[in-house]
Design an enzyme around this catalytic site. Structure first.
Site, PDB file in Angstrom:
ATOM      1  N   GLY A   1       1.067  -0.907   0.306  1.00  0.00           N
ATOM      2  CA  GLY A   1       0.150   0.135   0.178  1.00  0.00           C
ATOM      3  C   GLY A   1       0.711   0.784  -0.120  1.00  0.00           C
ATOM      4  O   GLY A   1       0.621   2.942   0.250  1.00  0.00           O
TER       5      GLY A   1
ATOM      6  N   ASP B   1       3.720  -2.032   3.380  1.00  0.00           N
ATOM      7  CA  ASP B   1       5.068  -2.376   2.371  1.00  0.00           C
ATOM      8  C   ASP B   1       6.294  -2.648   3.124  1.00  0.00           C
ATOM      9  O   ASP B   1       7.176  -3.512   3.864  1.00  0.00           O
ATOM     10  CB  ASP B   1       4.767  -0.625   1.418  1.00  0.00           C
ATOM     11  CG  ASP B   1       5.091  -0.855   0.372  1.00  0.00           C
ATOM     12  OD1 ASP B   1       6.471  -0.902   0.100  1.00  0.00           O
ATOM     13  OD2 ASP B   1       4.864  -0.357  -0.359  1.00  0.00           O
TER      14      ASP B   1
ATOM     15  N   ASP C   1       7.276  -8.051   3.171  1.00  0.00           N
ATOM     16  CA  ASP C   1       7.253  -8.655   1.843  1.00  0.00           C
ATOM     17  C   ASP C   1       6.247  -9.635   1.434  1.00  0.00           C
ATOM     18  O   ASP C   1       6.174  -9.785   1.891  1.00  0.00           O
ATOM     19  CB  ASP C   1       8.654  -9.206   2.071  1.00  0.00           C
ATOM     20  CG  ASP C   1       8.846  -9.146   0.625  1.00  0.00           C
ATOM     21  OD1 ASP C   1       8.153  -9.291  -0.966  1.00  0.00           O
ATOM     22  OD2 ASP C   1      10.387  -9.270   0.301  1.00  0.00           O
TER      23      ASP C   1
ATOM     24  N   HIS D   1      -0.050  -5.660 -11.728  1.00  0.00           N
ATOM     25  CA  HIS D   1       0.302  -5.550 -12.748  1.00  0.00           C
ATOM     26  C   HIS D   1       2.112  -4.991 -12.838  1.00  0.00           C
ATOM     27  O   HIS D   1       2.422  -5.655 -14.225  1.00  0.00           O
ATOM     28  CB  HIS D   1      -0.006  -3.979 -13.804  1.00  0.00           C
ATOM     29  CG  HIS D   1       0.127  -2.914 -12.963  1.00  0.00           C
ATOM     30  ND1 HIS D   1      -0.145  -2.044 -13.703  1.00  0.00           N
ATOM     31  CD2 HIS D   1       0.604  -2.584 -11.347  1.00  0.00           C
ATOM     32  CE1 HIS D   1       0.063  -0.767 -13.042  1.00  0.00           C
ATOM     33  NE2 HIS D   1       0.559  -1.096 -12.006  1.00  0.00           N
TER      34      HIS D   1
END
Length: 531
Positions: free
Chosen positions: A323, A345, A377, A407
Site C-alpha cells: 500500500g 510495504d 514483503d 500488474h
C-alpha cells in the site's frame, strides 16, 4: 456496407456531442457553459475564472467522460477507415518520434518557457536561447545552445499532433495539452535549482520524463526479447559481447535477459532492483513523482463505492498489501471510520509514511490507530497474528486489499503473492484487487462460460447497443493498452483480461465473485473469496 458504417460512426459522434452539450448547458449561470478550448492552456497552479474552473471540472463528470469516450472511439475508427493505409502504416511505424519529441519538450523546459511568454507565444530562436540559458543552471557550458532550425521541426511535429500551437511562422505557444506537462516552476526557479523541478508537482512532468527514458528505450527491444532467435536479435547479442576493440570476448558468458528492459539497459537485474542502484538515485526519485501523476488513470475515491465496506463489522481489519504510504487506506479510513487499516510495504517505505501524513489533516487517523503500518514483503508469508491498537490480536483480516500491485509482476510471481495471502486468510476473508481489466477488442460471448454464468460486472462489450464501435471502444481506451505493453517491456508483466485475472486467482486458491467499474474507466474492483 462501408458507407453505412461511416455514417453510423458520424451519428455516434453527433449523439455523444449532444449529450456533452446537454450537461454543459444545464449548469446554472448567466450564459451557457462552454467546453474547454484546446487552444487555451489550463495551468494547474494558475488562477482561473469561475467559468474556466467549472468547465474544466465538468469535463470529468461521468456522463461527459462516457460521451467523450464514444466520440474519441468513433473518431479513431473513422480516421482508420478513411485514411490511406500507407499513411497509417507510416504513423504507426514512426510513432516513436512523437514520444521523443514529447520527452524533449519536457526535458528542455519549453513548456515553462512558453508559459512565461504568454498566449502570443515565442519565436523559435528565442526559445532556443532560453533553453540554453536554463541549462547553465545545471552547470552546463554557457556556450551550449540548441539548434533553432532543428527545434522548430520538433515543435512543429508536436503542433501537428495538437501538443502545441504554431500561432505564426516559427512562433509557438502552449495549449491545453502541453499545459499538462507544466511543472509550475518559473524559468528562473528551474535555472537556479533544476534538480527540484518535480518537487511539489502533480508528477505529470516526471511521468513524461520516465516514459521517454526507461519505458521508451525498453520498448525498442520488444522484438529482440520475444524473438531472440531472429538474425537481428542474435547479431545484437554478439555486438553487446564485443570488447572495446570490436573483438568478441570468449570469457564473458552471454547474459540472461528476460525482458526488453534488460536488453535496453544491459542488466540482469529486475527494474525495481536496478532502480535502487546508487547511480539511479535521480531516476528513483523521478519514479516516485511519476507515480503520483499516474494516479490520474483512476480517481482514488472510486474505491469508496467499489466494495460493501459499510457491511463489515466494527473494527474489521483491512490489510492494504503493497500500500505504499497508505494513500488508498487514508481515503477509505475517512469514509468508513468503523474500520481499521494496516498498510504493508517495504521497511524503507513504511518508515517514512507517518512523516508524510504528519502535517496533514489525516494525521489523526494514525494517532488513533485507525491507520497503522507494518513492514512486510508480499513475497513472504503473512504474520500469523497482528496486534491492532485498541482492538487486540487479530488472526484473520476481513479484507486483503491490493491496488496496482499485480500488474507489476509476471504470472508466476502474482500466483505466489496471492497464494501467500490465501494461506493466511480466514474462511470469510475477501481479496479486493484494484487493477485495470482489459476488455477484448471484440464482443466476448464466452467469458466464463465454463462457470455456467458470467460474473456480476463482466461485460460482453463497452460499446452502445447497435453501435459499430469496437467492443473495447478502441482509441478511447488506448492508454490502458499502451500501459499493458509498458508493463511487458519494463517489468515482464502485463495488465490482464478478466479471464486471465480470474484464472490466475483461482490457481492461487481465490475465486472471483464480483467485478465493478466506475463509469468510463477500465480500472476494475475485483472481489475474490477463498476457493
Amino acid at each position: 456496407m462501408t458507407f453505412a458504417t461511416l455514417r453510423a460512426l458520424h451519428t455516434v459522434i453527433g449523439d455523444a456531442l449532444a449529450e456533452m452539450e446537454k450537461v454543459y448547458r444545464a449548469q446554472p449561470g448567466d450564459r451557457p457553459l462552454d467546453y474547454p478550448s484546446l487552444d487555451v492552456p489550463f495551468y494547474k497552479n494558475a488562477k482561473h475564472g469561475p467559468e474556466a474552473e467549472a468547465a474544466e471540472q465538468l469535463a470529468s463528470d461521468p456522463a461527459v467522460v462516457v460521451a467523450a469516450s464514444h466520440i474519441v472511439a468513433a473518431c479513431g475508427q473513422l480516421a482508420a477507415s478513411v485514411h490511406r493505409p500507407f499513411f497509417s502504416l507510416v504513423e504507426g511505424a514512426k510513432a516513436e518520434h512523437v514520444t521523443t519529441c514529447l520527452q524533449f519538450l519536457e526535458a528542455s523546459n519549453t513548456v515553462e518557457i512558453l508559459r512565461a511568454a504568454g498566449p502570443e507565444g515565442m519565436h523559435v530562436d528565442d526559445i532556443a536561447h532560453r533553453i540554453g540559458e536554463l541549462s547553465e543552471g545545471s552547470g552546463k557550458d554557457a556556450s551550449a545552445r540548441v539548434d533553432a532550425s532543428k527545434l522548430s521541426h520538433i515543435l512543429r511535429l508536436l503542433a501537428t499532433y495538437h501538443w502545441l500551437r504554431e500561432v505564426r511562422p516559427d512562433v509557438f505557444a502552449n495549449n491545453r495539452l502541453s499545459a499538462l506537462v507544466d511543472s509550475g516552476k518559473t524559468p528562473e526557479e528551474l535555472r537556479a535549482a533544476p534538480e527540484k523541478k518535480y518537487d511539489g508537482t502533480d508528477g505529470l512532468a516526471a511521468f513524461v520524463a520516465m516514459c521517454g527514458d526507461e519505458f521508451f528505450k525498453s520498448s525498442a527491444y520488444m522484438t529482440d526479447a520475444l524473438l531472440p532467435w531472429t538474425e537481428r536479435a542474435t547479431s545484437l547479442r554478439k555486438l553487446s559481447n564485443k570488447d572495446g576493440a570490436g573483438a568478441t570476448s570468449l570469457t564473458v558468458r552471454e547474459p540472461k535477459y528476460e525482458s526488453p528492459f534488460n536488453f535496453a539497459f544491459r542488466t540482469e537485474l529486475g527494474y525495481f532492483d536496478w532502480m535502487e542502484l546508487p547511480e539511479n538515485k535521480g531516476r528513483l526519485a523521478e519514479f516516485g513523482r511519476a507515480m503520483t501523476g499516474a494516479r490520474l488513470w483512476e480517481v482514488a475515491e472510486n474505491v469508496i463505492e467499489a466494495f460493501p465496506w459499510n457491511e463489515l463489522p466494527k473494527d474489521s481489519v483491512v490489510i492494504d498489501v503493497g500500500g505504499g504510504v497508505g494513500s488508498t487506506s487514508v481515503v477509505l479510513a475517512n469514509a468508513y471510520p468503523h474500520l481499521r487499516f494496516v498498510v504493508e510495504d517495504r521497511k524503507q517505505v513504511v518508515d517514512i509514511a507517518p512523516s508524510i501524513w504528519g502535517s496533514t489533516p489525516h494525521a489523526e487517523l494514525l494517532g488513533l490507530g485507525r491507520v497503522s503500518y507494518l513492514a512486510q514483503d508480499f513475497f513472504q508469508p503473512q504474520p500469523p497474528h497482528i496486534d491492532i491498537a485498541g482492538v487486540g490480536i487479530v488472526s484473520f483480516p476481513s479484507v486483503y486489499l491490493m491496488r496496482g500491485c499485480t500488474h507489476n509482476w509476471p504470472d508466476r510471481d502474482v500466483q505466489r503473492m496471492l497464494r501467500l495471502l490465501r494461506d493466511s486468510a480466514g474462511p470469510s476473508t475477501k481479496l479486493l484487487l484494484v487493477e485495470v481489466i482489459l476488455p477484448l477488442a471484440c464482443s466476448d460471448d464466452t467469458e466464463h462460460e465454463d462457470a455456467g454464468a458470467p460474473l456480476p460486472g463482466a461485460e460482453r462489450t463497452l460499446a452502445p447497443a447497435g453501435s459499430p464501435l469496437l467492443a473495447n471502444l478502441g482509441k478511447a481506451h488506448a492508454s490502458e493498452y499502451l500501459l499493458d505493453i509498458s508493463m511487458m517491456a519494463v517489468l515482464n508483466a502485463k495488465e490482464r483480461t478478466l479471464r486471465e485475472l480470474s484464472t490466475l486467482a483461482l490457481s492461487a486458491g481465490w475465486k472471483v465473485s464480483r467485478v465493478t467499474r466506475a463509469r468510463g474507466s477500465l480500472w476494475a474492483y475485483t472481489t475474490a473469496e477463498p476457493a
